[in-house]
Motif scaffolding. Structure first.
Motif, PDB file in Angstrom:
ATOM      1  N   SER A   1      -8.562  11.089  -3.090  1.00 20.21           N
ATOM      2  CA  SER A   1      -7.664   9.941  -3.228  1.00 20.21           C
ATOM      3  C   SER A   1      -8.410   8.785  -3.876  1.00 20.21           C
ATOM      4  O   SER A   1      -9.643   8.758  -3.907  1.00 20.21           O
ATOM      5  CB  SER A   1      -7.121   9.507  -1.857  1.00 20.21           C
ATOM      6  OG  SER A   1      -8.186   9.054  -1.035  1.00 20.21           O
ATOM      7  N   THR A   2      -7.630   7.825  -4.385  1.00 17.97           N
ATOM      8  CA  THR A   2      -8.184   6.641  -5.022  1.00 17.97           C
ATOM      9  C   THR A   2      -7.452   5.420  -4.493  1.00 17.97           C
ATOM     10  O   THR A   2      -6.226   5.418  -4.366  1.00 17.97           O
ATOM     11  CB  THR A   2      -8.031   6.712  -6.550  1.00 17.97           C
ATOM     12  OG1 THR A   2      -8.733   7.854  -7.035  1.00 17.97           O
ATOM     13  CG2 THR A   2      -8.604   5.465  -7.204  1.00 17.97           C
ATOM     14  N   GLN A   3      -8.207   4.371  -4.174  1.00 24.19           N
ATOM     15  CA  GLN A   3      -7.613   3.134  -3.678  1.00 24.19           C
ATOM     16  C   GLN A   3      -7.150   2.300  -4.871  1.00 24.19           C
ATOM     17  O   GLN A   3      -7.828   1.377  -5.321  1.00 24.19           O
ATOM     18  CB  GLN A   3      -8.633   2.380  -2.819  1.00 24.19           C
ATOM     19  CG  GLN A   3      -9.072   3.150  -1.574  1.00 24.19           C
ATOM     20  CD  GLN A   3     -10.241   2.498  -0.870  1.00 24.19           C
ATOM     21  OE1 GLN A   3     -11.381   2.565  -1.328  1.00 24.19           O
ATOM     22  NE2 GLN A   3      -9.963   1.855   0.251  1.00 24.19           N
ATOM     23  N   TRP A   4      -5.950   2.623  -5.369  1.00 18.37           N
ATOM     24  CA  TRP A   4      -5.470   2.005  -6.600  1.00 18.37           C
ATOM     25  C   TRP A   4      -5.253   0.502  -6.450  1.00 18.37           C
ATOM     26  O   TRP A   4      -5.459  -0.255  -7.394  1.00 18.37           O
ATOM     27  CB  TRP A   4      -4.175   2.685  -7.053  1.00 18.37           C
ATOM     28  CG  TRP A   4      -4.373   4.083  -7.545  1.00 18.37           C
ATOM     29  CD1 TRP A   4      -3.944   5.234  -6.959  1.00 18.37           C
ATOM     30  CD2 TRP A   4      -5.081   4.483  -8.719  1.00 18.37           C
ATOM     31  NE1 TRP A   4      -4.333   6.335  -7.689  1.00 18.37           N
ATOM     32  CE2 TRP A   4      -5.039   5.898  -8.781  1.00 18.37           C
ATOM     33  CE3 TRP A   4      -5.754   3.794  -9.718  1.00 18.37           C
ATOM     34  CZ2 TRP A   4      -5.621   6.620  -9.797  1.00 18.37           C
ATOM     35  CZ3 TRP A   4      -6.352   4.516 -10.747  1.00 18.37           C
ATOM     36  CH2 TRP A   4      -6.283   5.915 -10.772  1.00 18.37           C
ATOM     37  N   GLY A   5      -4.805   0.062  -5.286  1.00 16.82           N
ATOM     38  CA  GLY A   5      -4.595  -1.366  -5.090  1.00 16.82           C
ATOM     39  C   GLY A   5      -5.889  -2.152  -5.238  1.00 16.82           C
ATOM     40  O   GLY A   5      -5.931  -3.182  -5.924  1.00 16.82           O
ATOM     41  N   LEU A   6      -6.950  -1.675  -4.605  1.00 19.95           N
ATOM     42  CA  LEU A   6      -8.250  -2.337  -4.728  1.00 19.95           C
ATOM     43  C   LEU A   6      -8.794  -2.226  -6.140  1.00 19.95           C
ATOM     44  O   LEU A   6      -9.393  -3.171  -6.674  1.00 19.95           O
ATOM     45  CB  LEU A   6      -9.236  -1.724  -3.729  1.00 19.95           C
ATOM     46  CG  LEU A   6      -8.930  -1.923  -2.253  1.00 19.95           C
ATOM     47  CD1 LEU A   6      -9.969  -1.230  -1.387  1.00 19.95           C
ATOM     48  CD2 LEU A   6      -8.846  -3.398  -1.911  1.00 19.95           C
TER      49      LEU A   6
ATOM     50  N   GLY B   1       0.789  -1.227   0.000  1.00 22.98           N
ATOM     51  CA  GLY B   1       0.000   0.000   0.000  1.00 22.98           C
ATOM     52  C   GLY B   1       0.815   1.268   0.000  1.00 22.98           C
ATOM     53  O   GLY B   1       0.312   2.329  -0.377  1.00 22.98           O
ATOM     54  N   ASP B   2       2.098   1.203   0.424  1.00 24.62           N
ATOM     55  CA  ASP B   2       2.893   2.415   0.505  1.00 24.62           C
ATOM     56  C   ASP B   2       3.672   2.719  -0.771  1.00 24.62           C
ATOM     57  O   ASP B   2       4.391   3.705  -0.842  1.00 24.62           O
ATOM     58  CB  ASP B   2       3.871   2.333   1.680  1.00 24.62           C
ATOM     59  CG  ASP B   2       4.793   1.116   1.568  1.00 24.62           C
ATOM     60  OD1 ASP B   2       4.509   0.251   0.710  1.00 24.62           O
ATOM     61  OD2 ASP B   2       5.770   1.051   2.340  1.00 24.62           O
ATOM     62  N   ARG B   3       3.528   1.863  -1.786  1.00 21.76           N
ATOM     63  CA  ARG B   3       4.232   2.117  -3.046  1.00 21.76           C
ATOM     64  C   ARG B   3       3.418   1.582  -4.229  1.00 21.76           C
ATOM     65  O   ARG B   3       3.889   0.771  -5.018  1.00 21.76           O
ATOM     66  CB  ARG B   3       5.633   1.485  -3.023  1.00 21.76           C
ATOM     67  CG  ARG B   3       5.669   0.019  -2.685  1.00 21.76           C
ATOM     68  CD  ARG B   3       7.111  -0.464  -2.503  1.00 21.76           C
ATOM     69  NE  ARG B   3       7.892  -0.292  -3.709  1.00 21.76           N
ATOM     70  CZ  ARG B   3       8.033  -1.237  -4.653  1.00 21.76           C
ATOM     71  NH1 ARG B   3       7.416  -2.401  -4.509  1.00 21.76           N
ATOM     72  NH2 ARG B   3       8.783  -1.020  -5.693  1.00 21.76           N
ATOM     73  N   LEU B   4       2.194   2.074  -4.334  1.00 17.14           N
ATOM     74  CA  LEU B   4       1.319   1.631  -5.415  1.00 17.14           C
ATOM     75  C   LEU B   4       1.784   2.151  -6.771  1.00 17.14           C
ATOM     76  O   LEU B   4       1.601   1.512  -7.795  1.00 17.14           O
ATOM     77  CB  LEU B   4      -0.124   2.086  -5.140  1.00 17.14           C
ATOM     78  CG  LEU B   4      -0.801   1.412  -3.947  1.00 17.14           C
ATOM     79  CD1 LEU B   4      -2.180   1.997  -3.730  1.00 17.14           C
ATOM     80  CD2 LEU B   4      -0.886  -0.090  -4.160  1.00 17.14           C
ATOM     81  N   ARG B   5       2.368   3.317  -6.795  1.00 10.78           N
ATOM     82  CA  ARG B   5       2.910   3.857  -8.038  1.00 10.78           C
ATOM     83  C   ARG B   5       4.423   3.998  -7.891  1.00 10.78           C
ATOM     84  O   ARG B   5       4.925   4.362  -6.828  1.00 10.78           O
ATOM     85  CB  ARG B   5       2.306   5.221  -8.363  1.00 10.78           C
ATOM     86  CG  ARG B   5       0.806   5.218  -8.528  1.00 10.78           C
ATOM     87  CD  ARG B   5       0.344   4.280  -9.620  1.00 10.78           C
ATOM     88  NE  ARG B   5       0.910   4.628 -10.913  1.00 10.78           N
ATOM     89  CZ  ARG B   5       0.759   3.894 -12.015  1.00 10.78           C
ATOM     90  NH1 ARG B   5       0.103   2.753 -11.955  1.00 10.78           N
ATOM     91  NH2 ARG B   5       1.286   4.277 -13.159  1.00 10.78           N
ATOM     92  N   THR B   6       5.160   3.678  -8.949  1.00 10.40           N
ATOM     93  CA  THR B   6       6.611   3.741  -8.906  1.00 10.40           C
ATOM     94  C   THR B   6       7.140   4.104 -10.276  1.00 10.40           C
ATOM     95  O   THR B   6       6.469   3.879 -11.293  1.00 10.40           O
ATOM     96  CB  THR B   6       7.200   2.384  -8.460  1.00 10.40           C
ATOM     97  OG1 THR B   6       8.628   2.474  -8.471  1.00 10.40           O
ATOM     98  CG2 THR B   6       6.767   1.265  -9.394  1.00 10.40           C
TER      99      THR B   6
END
Length: 285
Positions: free
Chosen positions: A246-251, A46-51
């Motif tokens: 915000s958006t819950q990208w992982g979900l 959850g702390d690095r959804l985008r990289t």
């Protein structure tokens, strides 16, 4: 038999074959990259959804997004609702289109041409133009916030294409096959169900796929008809993961992967009938 030299002369030069395969693999990679990116996002913590790192899969993958989606979010409820609506739309669309297309193909009646043109004309306008009048009709019938109302909405928008699809397919089936069945003692309904429908399986498959996809991924109509959160379909449920700040990208990513599974399964199952239906019932022994 051709000589080995003649056969070898017909072969494509190796550099040209390699170049063609390289080009094809390049475009395959372009097509698969967005899918792999979604898979990677669903597996990231959850702390690095985008990289900014170039990696197909994260270095420390986790299934936390899938666990939260399946056990802490009402995802399975949304999927059940979508399956109910999609199955109802598919069955209704196939049943009505198979009979309606047969009527347009085999019978000549007053107003037939006008009805066919009217059905075709509806395809010239986007479904969103029909949103207000259909919504008012469903509201008058008291079907707002019901699966039945949503099914009626989807079926009414999918039927024009489905009826024309089946009508065109029936036109390719010789009427002499039905006449032979009638001579053997079948009624018109028996000739239709035992002779015509088995030959029309490919058209039925296309109609079923179109009807299913019409209901499975639709959002705008569902957002207007369904108001109870317990009745949300998948598009409405996934939209709840997106907020103004915000958006819950992982979900989001995990849900996108899981949502695609039923579509792939349906296509694989129906593709078998699509191939087999081309030869079923065509020969009378």
């Amino acid at each position: 038999m051709a000589s080995p030299s003649a056969q070898s002369g017909l072969r494509e030069p190796l550099p040209l074959t390699a170049a063609r395969h390289a080009v094809l693999l390049f475009f395959v990679a372009i097509s698969l990259w967005p899918v792999m990116d979604v898979v990677a996002i669903s597996l990231r913590p959850g702390d690095r959804l985008r990289t900014t790192e170039f990696e197909l899969l994260p270095s420390n993958p986790t299934l936390d997004s899938y666990y939260e989606l399946l056990f802490e979010q009402p995802f399975l409820l949304w999927m059940r609702n979508s399956l109910i609506v999609s199955a109802a739309v598919t069955l209704t669309g196939v049943a009505v289109a198979s009979i309606g297309g047969y009527a347009f193909s085999r019978f000549r009646f007053v107003g037939r041409q006008g009805l066919m043109i009217s059905i075709l004309t509806t395809q010239m306008f986007p479904a969103t133009m029909l949103l207000l009048p259909l919504y008012l009709m469903i509201a008058k019938l008291g079907l707002i916030n019901t699966f039945l109302g949503l099914t009626v909405f989807y079926v009414s928008t999918a039927l024009p294409f489905c009826v024309w699809q089946m009508k065109g397919f029936y036109d390719t089936i010789p009427a002499s096959l039905e006449e032979a069945a009638r001579i053997d003692g079948c009624s018109r309904w028996q000739a239709f169900t035992r002779v015509v429908l088995p030959l029309a399986v490919p058209g039925l498959v296309i109609t079923a796929l179109f009807s299913f996809m019409t209901a499975w991924s639709e959002y705008i109509v569902a957002a207007q008809v369904l108001q109870d959160t317990d009745m949300f379909t998948l598009p409405l449920g996934l939209k709840s993961f997106q907020a103004s700040m915000s958006t819950q990208w992982g979900l989001y990513a995990a849900a996108a992967i899981l949502v695609s599974v039923p579509v792939v399964v349906v296509f694989i199952l129906l593709s078998n009938y699509l191939v087999g239906g081309l030869t079923v019932g065509g020969v009378k022994e």
